[in-house]
Design a protein around this motif. Sequence first.
Motif, PDB file in Angstrom:
ATOM      1  N   LEU A 219     175.993  81.368 -14.234  1.00  0.00           N
ATOM      2  CA  LEU A 219     175.999  80.211 -13.427  1.00  0.00           C
ATOM      3  C   LEU A 219     175.419  80.542 -12.035  1.00  0.00           C
ATOM      4  O   LEU A 219     174.439  79.767 -11.709  1.00  0.00           O
ATOM      5  CB  LEU A 219     177.354  79.367 -13.306  1.00  0.00           C
ATOM      6  CG  LEU A 219     177.860  78.562 -14.503  1.00  0.00           C
ATOM      7  CD1 LEU A 219     179.218  78.176 -14.395  1.00  0.00           C
ATOM      8  CD2 LEU A 219     176.720  77.514 -15.236  1.00  0.00           C
TER       9      LEU A 219
ATOM     10  N   LEU B 274     177.029  71.921 -17.652  1.00  0.00           N
ATOM     11  CA  LEU B 274     176.591  73.166 -17.053  1.00  0.00           C
ATOM     12  C   LEU B 274     176.621  74.215 -17.947  1.00  0.00           C
ATOM     13  O   LEU B 274     175.590  75.183 -18.096  1.00  0.00           O
ATOM     14  CB  LEU B 274     177.244  73.353 -15.714  1.00  0.00           C
ATOM     15  CG  LEU B 274     177.146  72.346 -14.784  1.00  0.00           C
ATOM     16  CD1 LEU B 274     177.966  73.032 -13.344  1.00  0.00           C
ATOM     17  CD2 LEU B 274     175.930  72.009 -14.258  1.00  0.00           C
ATOM     18  N   CYS B 275     177.537  74.472 -18.670  1.00  0.00           N
ATOM     19  CA  CYS B 275     177.807  75.400 -19.856  1.00  0.00           C
ATOM     20  C   CYS B 275     179.078  75.092 -20.878  1.00  0.00           C
ATOM     21  O   CYS B 275     179.786  74.401 -20.174  1.00  0.00           O
ATOM     22  CB  CYS B 275     177.969  76.832 -19.186  1.00  0.00           C
ATOM     23  SG  CYS B 275     179.500  77.039 -18.345  1.00  0.00           S
TER      24      CYS B 275
ATOM     25  N   LEU C  88     173.208  77.567 -10.309  1.00  0.00           N
ATOM     26  CA  LEU C  88     174.186  76.459 -10.634  1.00  0.00           C
ATOM     27  C   LEU C  88     175.519  76.452  -9.981  1.00  0.00           C
ATOM     28  O   LEU C  88     176.201  75.550  -9.634  1.00  0.00           O
ATOM     29  CB  LEU C  88     174.322  76.278 -12.008  1.00  0.00           C
ATOM     30  CG  LEU C  88     173.080  76.076 -13.014  1.00  0.00           C
ATOM     31  CD1 LEU C  88     173.551  76.202 -14.420  1.00  0.00           C
ATOM     32  CD2 LEU C  88     172.506  74.936 -12.683  1.00  0.00           C
TER      33      LEU C  88
ATOM     34  N   ILE D  72     181.924  71.914 -16.856  1.00  0.00           N
ATOM     35  CA  ILE D  72     182.137  73.351 -17.625  1.00  0.00           C
ATOM     36  C   ILE D  72     182.966  72.945 -18.723  1.00  0.00           C
ATOM     37  O   ILE D  72     184.169  72.463 -18.469  1.00  0.00           O
ATOM     38  CB  ILE D  72     182.596  74.478 -16.586  1.00  0.00           C
ATOM     39  CG1 ILE D  72     181.594  74.732 -15.459  1.00  0.00           C
ATOM     40  CG2 ILE D  72     182.936  75.601 -17.497  1.00  0.00           C
ATOM     41  CD1 ILE D  72     182.075  75.614 -14.440  1.00  0.00           C
TER      42      ILE D  72
ATOM     43  N   TYR E 128     182.641  70.335  -9.244  1.00  0.00           N
ATOM     44  CA  TYR E 128     182.694  70.557 -10.641  1.00  0.00           C
ATOM     45  C   TYR E 128     183.747  69.989 -11.321  1.00  0.00           C
ATOM     46  O   TYR E 128     184.867  69.674 -10.403  1.00  0.00           O
ATOM     47  CB  TYR E 128     182.716  72.107 -10.693  1.00  0.00           C
ATOM     48  CG  TYR E 128     181.574  72.965 -10.163  1.00  0.00           C
ATOM     49  CD1 TYR E 128     180.373  73.024 -10.863  1.00  0.00           C
ATOM     50  CD2 TYR E 128     181.472  73.272  -8.795  1.00  0.00           C
ATOM     51  CE1 TYR E 128     179.240  73.622 -10.168  1.00  0.00           C
ATOM     52  CE2 TYR E 128     180.418  73.809  -8.269  1.00  0.00           C
ATOM     53  CZ  TYR E 128     179.444  74.014  -8.952  1.00  0.00           C
ATOM     54  OH  TYR E 128     178.228  74.696  -8.388  1.00  0.00           O
TER      55      TYR E 128
END
Length: 429
Positions: free
Chosen positions: A273, A159-160, A278, A42, A138
């Motif tokens: 998410l 992921l973003c 996710l 992230i 993560y």
Amino acid sequence: MNYDEALSYINDKSKFGSKLGLASIGKLLEKLGNPQDGLKIIHLAGTNGKGSTSAYLSNCIMEAGYSVGSFTSPFLERFNERISLNGRDIPDEDLAKFTVKIRTAANEMIEDGLEHPTTFEIVTALAFLYYNQEDPDYVVLEVGLGGRFDSTNIIRESLCSIITTIDYDHINELGDTLEKIAYQKAGIIKKDGLVISYPQKEEVVKVLKDVSKDMGAELIFSTEDIEVVEKTDYGSKFNYEFNGIQLNNIKTSMIGEYQIYNATLAVTALLVLKEKGLIQIKNEDIYNGIFNTKWKGRLEILKRDPIFLIDGAHNLQGIEKLSGVLKLFKYKKLILGLSILKDKDVDSMLDYLMPLADIVISTEVSIARKLSAEKLADKIKKYDKEIFVEKNIKEAVLKSIELADKDDMIVFGGSLYLIGEVRTIVNLL
């Protein structure tokens, strides 16, 4: 190589500065086996709010039972703070071990006729090596400067991409208009990626939309459907609605209304998410994660009676927010300890702070970009305040305590480089 030798290598002044582009960090990581590949990242960029938004995200994700790495900058008291896993700093032995590997790779680059990696490139590589070894679920990855050419942007996908508030800062490196600055920050947007941002100024929104369209990325803004229930000098309580999901009475222990907005940006990212499969996270995890989040040096109260607050506000937007937060406190006199770097908008920052202060202590940090305590004091004289010049930060802290009665308030701010040292000093008193 031991820990101290590793820090000496990393902080060698010959490695300071930056390189335009990602070729150098790319070559370094290639020689290290591209440890960044395969991590679930992230990625955050923005002018203000990256640190606390990262902290909110990390804590909520941990509450959901995941392991999470967090890469932030700069550190306040100890270098290892920059690279953490589940809230624990990278161990000294791992830092030293990976620095040896990086030194070997850097020497190979020099043999190949390339320049030596910069300090920030080395630190970024350190983080990737550590997270590759520990394999967290993560990684919350914070940009160092800008975004487009920042070393962290070597990652191929995320992921973003999260964009916190964008304002004027580092104009020499990023540009002298909001559009130029936003374009650099938007550089972290990945092809066919996901972008989440807090509502921005109109010119910034246009840039984010244009870049997202060019990259085929989905852009989502957190909503302004926020109801502030309570604001005190101990934290806030608020209600938030996003895409039909209503979260009531979210509590944050961090002070200031803008922390509510940082929290809602983190909540929005987590809800999106989750919607996309996710991450698996419950509302309870979000509530607990937001409430349990602390962020050292951001409107942090070190002591009470008298209140001793430190804040890392180091640009105009940050100073505006600090000024607003001070209204939450009750005190007789405000004693302000201040150090500002000379490449900041010093005069505008002082215009916000000086009307609030009764006594000012001018001090200075030990870096080349400092504005000397004497020159800062000269700028303050026009505000007709009682001024003390204490070049040594410890002496500045002791002077503030000497001047304060128990119903007064002491505030130190103006530079992240200042408050880390102040924090250490006060906690040892």
